[in-house]
Design an enzyme around this catalytic site. Structure first.
Site, PDB file in Angstrom:
ATOM      1  N   CYS A 127      -0.568   0.218   9.684  1.00 21.86           N
ATOM      2  CA  CYS A 127      -0.796   1.585   9.201  1.00 21.86           C
ATOM      3  C   CYS A 127      -2.217   1.772   8.685  1.00 21.86           C
ATOM      4  O   CYS A 127      -2.932   2.654   9.116  1.00 21.86           O
ATOM      5  CB  CYS A 127       0.192   1.936   8.095  1.00 21.86           C
ATOM      6  SG  CYS A 127       1.845   2.194   8.719  1.00 21.86           S
ATOM      7  N   HIS A 128      -2.616   0.934   7.736  1.00 24.33           N
ATOM      8  CA  HIS A 128      -3.932   1.104   7.148  1.00 24.33           C
ATOM      9  C   HIS A 128      -4.706  -0.198   7.095  1.00 24.33           C
ATOM     10  O   HIS A 128      -5.649  -0.340   6.319  1.00 24.33           O
ATOM     11  CB  HIS A 128      -3.816   1.741   5.756  1.00 24.33           C
ATOM     12  CG  HIS A 128      -3.088   3.048   5.777  1.00 24.33           C
ATOM     13  ND1 HIS A 128      -1.801   3.185   5.347  1.00 24.33           N
ATOM     14  CD2 HIS A 128      -3.457   4.252   6.243  1.00 24.33           C
ATOM     15  CE1 HIS A 128      -1.404   4.436   5.521  1.00 24.33           C
ATOM     16  NE2 HIS A 128      -2.388   5.106   6.065  1.00 24.33           N
ATOM     17  N   GLY A 129      -4.255  -1.192   7.875  1.00 24.18           N
ATOM     18  CA  GLY A 129      -5.054  -2.388   8.086  1.00 24.18           C
ATOM     19  C   GLY A 129      -5.065  -3.397   6.947  1.00 24.18           C
ATOM     20  O   GLY A 129      -6.073  -4.073   6.742  1.00 24.18           O
TER      21      GLY A 129
ATOM     22  N   PRO B 144      -6.396  -2.082   2.080  1.00 24.67           N
ATOM     23  CA  PRO B 144      -6.192  -1.247   0.899  1.00 24.67           C
ATOM     24  C   PRO B 144      -5.037  -1.652  -0.025  1.00 24.67           C
ATOM     25  O   PRO B 144      -4.966  -1.167  -1.144  1.00 24.67           O
ATOM     26  CB  PRO B 144      -5.905   0.133   1.501  1.00 24.67           C
ATOM     27  CG  PRO B 144      -5.332  -0.148   2.846  1.00 24.67           C
ATOM     28  CD  PRO B 144      -5.955  -1.417   3.334  1.00 24.67           C
TER      29      PRO B 144
ATOM     30  N   HIS C 224       0.852  -1.197   0.000  1.00 26.81           N
ATOM     31  CA  HIS C 224       0.000   0.000   0.000  1.00 26.81           C
ATOM     32  C   HIS C 224       0.883   1.241   0.000  1.00 26.81           C
ATOM     33  O   HIS C 224       1.113   1.830  -1.052  1.00 26.81           O
ATOM     34  CB  HIS C 224      -0.942  -0.030   1.206  1.00 26.81           C
ATOM     35  CG  HIS C 224      -1.852   1.147   1.291  1.00 26.81           C
ATOM     36  ND1 HIS C 224      -2.087   1.822   2.446  1.00 26.81           N
ATOM     37  CD2 HIS C 224      -2.575   1.768   0.347  1.00 26.81           C
ATOM     38  CE1 HIS C 224      -2.919   2.808   2.223  1.00 26.81           C
ATOM     39  NE2 HIS C 224      -3.233   2.802   0.944  1.00 26.81           N
TER      40      HIS C 224
END
Lengths: 187, 429
Positions: free
Chosen positions: A151-153, A166, A127
């Site tokens: 960080c963003h799963g 993501p 990502h």
């Protein structure tokens, strides 16, 4: 100015290209090509230098990694995860039909023949480049038993394939080869 | 250019007469920010922020050049050299806190300056070029601030650099090589730190040059004003000096009170504790956020979670983030209403305040962790943001009935204008 007018070497007006035009075009062309050529060093100095490239391969002894364990190594100044998969983890990875995945790859595509327990991937989330958790002792591995990026799963499975979140791609498999039964050369 | 009634520079001292003949620099200053520049008499305090932004740039260049005397742009020692500045260099803590908080102050001032422009439609003809140059300055500021934040080489510096340069990897085909070219390696390291330092030193001077163009372009039509009515006559203006030098001086004093309150009492309030940990390429901080002034744009970046048509989500996010600023370049031609000031545009005014709230919401989401609810709010707010500029502004401009404008600035200020009465009489006659 008066002298110049009196020694007029050009053909009369209206009769096409003057000799001076040729010199003008030739000079500007040479200067232009020369100017463009200077861009090459100015731009390529920004690219990775020889010493950075020289660090772009690394040899790692993997004899101490037990099944179910993983280590973090460094390749190109970035983390690499070297994981010795258990039979159960291999079975879990093979139980998934690759065509249903976001980035369709089988475990066999991501490992060397006969070495399917050795999963070697970059520890760089596809990502935005964070380091996923799951390689260290006691780190959370996410719901698919592989890696989890805080960080963003993004969630990766036991073959480090993207399953949720993501990130667009599976964790990258760097170029590597086994130089002996216990040593792997990355890069 | 200037208005015909602008005062002329008349040096009296023989030395100044001599200088005026050889290099008319005092004349230039007199015409730019002195008595020779007639300015609308009705400017409110929102017109202080251009001068304040200029002050911030000078402040940043001064403190920055001094910090560069003590800082070492080498990934082995950069973090330690910043601690050296904080602990060992005489007054180093003050200079560094002044520089770090100066960046935040600069953005506060510039955001107010930009939203002043939105409300009073300062971007409209004949001032489009001033606006376009302003957007260029803002982009340069963002690049400069980002690279400056990398220099202390803490955890946030490192991972900020990694994530932001990672945005370029979203570009198809050339993305990966481009990212490696920008960094001079495969991840941020000494090469990246060195070039960021070089550019962080250079760009403020580029900004200064574009500011010269910005002010040059401003002096052609002259300053706008809160009514949006153009200057008609001498009674509409006052000389910049002493009227606005005094007003700007007062505003500067108020600004400095707030700024130094931050520097002395809350110097780390806007920073991140993680940046006091030296950069570690093998461990990512749990919660990566940029500095507050990037939050609205960061929220837009993260709002894209699913692929759109054939464009991957990651690339969509990057395109949207850059478009959020690039759309400002088209603003002079999107808002087609002939009335400038929001004071006379009741419908526009409502949508202006909605935009302010929208950007604040985006900012809040951008600073929050990437949880589902914040992402969802970001998606709604980001959609509205683009709707505002691309759809709402053109529609409002065509359907709105603006309130009547004053005849002149003089009439707006004094209630009557002799010239208006006279012209009214002549029309009647």
């Amino acid at each position: 100015m008066a002298d110049e007018a009196s020694i007029d070497t050009t053909v009369p007006a209206g009769e096409g290209v003057r000799r001076r035009d040729f010199i003008n075009v030739a000079a500007v062309s040479v200067a232009g090509v020369g100017g463009l050529a200077t861009l090459v060093p100015l731009i390529s100095q920004m690219s990775a230098s020889a010493d950075v490239l020289a660090e772009s391969s690394t040899e790692i002894d993997i004899s101490a990694i037990e099944p179910g364990q993983a280590i973090k190594a460094v390749f190109r100044k970035q983390p690499v995860f070297i994981r010795n998969l258990t039979q159960q983890e291999i079975a879990e990875a093979n139980a998934v039909n690759p065509t249903t995945l976001r980035d369709p790859q089988s475990l066999a595509d991501r490992t060397k023949p006969g070495k399917s327990n050795w999963l070697i991937t970059m520890g760089v989330c596809t990502h935005l480049g964070c380091v996923p958790l799951g390689a260290g002792q006691g780190e959370v591995k996410g719901e698919f038993g592989g890696y989890f990026c805080p960080c963003h799963g993004s969630v990766y499975d036991t073959a480090a394939r993207i399953r949720k979140g993501p990130a667009p791609k599976n964790l990258e498999v760097p170029p590597y080869e086994f130089t002996s039964a216990t040593v792997v050369k990355i890069g | 250019m200037s208005f015909p009634w602008a005062k002329h520079y008349k040096p009296s001292h023989p030395l100044m007469v001599w200088l005026d003949e050889k290099l008319p620099l005092p004349r230039f200053v007199y015409n730019a920010i002195g008595g020779g520049y007639p300015v609308p008499r009705n400017l409110n305090y929102f017109w202080n922020f251009g001068v304040l932004a200029g002050f911030c740039l000078v402040l940043q260049i001064l403190t920055g050049v001094i910090l560069a005397m003590h800082y070492a742009a080498n990934s082995g020692v950069a973090f330690d050299s910043v601690e050296h500045i904080m602990r060992d260099v005489n007054w180093g803590w003050l200079l560094r806190y002044a520089h770090a908080n100066g960046a935040s102050a600069f953005f506060v001032v510039v955001y107010i300056h930009i939203f002043r422009g939105f409300f009073y439609s300062s971007y409209k003809a004949p001032r489009e070029m001033i606006w376009l140059l302003g957007v260029v300055i803002f982009l340069l500021m963002m690049a400069t601030a980002f690279m400056g934040y990398v220099l202390p080489w803490g955890q946030m510096s490192f991972w900020g650099a990694k994530v932001i340069t990672g945005l370029f990897s979203a570009i198809p085909i050339v993305g990966e090589p481009l990212q490696q070219w920008l960094l001079g390696g495969f991840s941020p390291d000494n090469a990246a730190l060195n070039r960021f330092f070089s550019l962080h030193f250079l760009l403020p001077f580029v900004i200064a040059a574009v500011i010269v163009l910005h002010i040059w372009a401003l002096h052609i039509p002259g300053s706008s004003n809160p009514t949006g009515v153009e200057v008609k006559q001498e009674s509409d203006t006052v000389p910049f000096h002493p009227y606005y030098t005094a007003k700007d001086g007062f505003g500067l004093g108020v600004f400095l009170l707030g700024y130094f309150a931050m520097v002395f009492f809350f110097p780390n309030a806007l920073g991140h504790p993680d940046n006091y940990i030296a950069a570690n390429p093998l461990s990512t901080p749990a919660h990566i956020v940029p500095e507050w002034y990037f939050w609205p744009f960061y929220a837009i970046l993260r709002a894209f979670t699913a692929d759109f048509l054939f464009i991957p989500a990651k690339l969509m996010g990057v395109l949207a983030m850059f478009s959020a600023i690039l759309v400002w370049f088209f603003l002079p031609w999107l808002d087609t209403s002939p009335v400038r000031s929001g004071n006379y545009r009741p419908l526009f005014r409502k949508f202006f305040y909605l935009l302010v709230i929208d950007v604040l919401v985006l900012g809040y989401c951008g600073g929050s962790p990437a949880e589902t609810k914040y992402v969802l709010i970001s998606q709604i707010a980001a959609t509205y943001y683009f709707l505002h500029f691309l759809v709402i502004l053109p529609i409002v401009a065509s359907v709105e009935k603006p309130q009547p404008l004053p005849f002149s600035i003089t009439e707006a200020v004094l209630g009557t204008d002799e010239a208006a009465t006279l012209s009214g009489a002549s029309t009647a006659a």
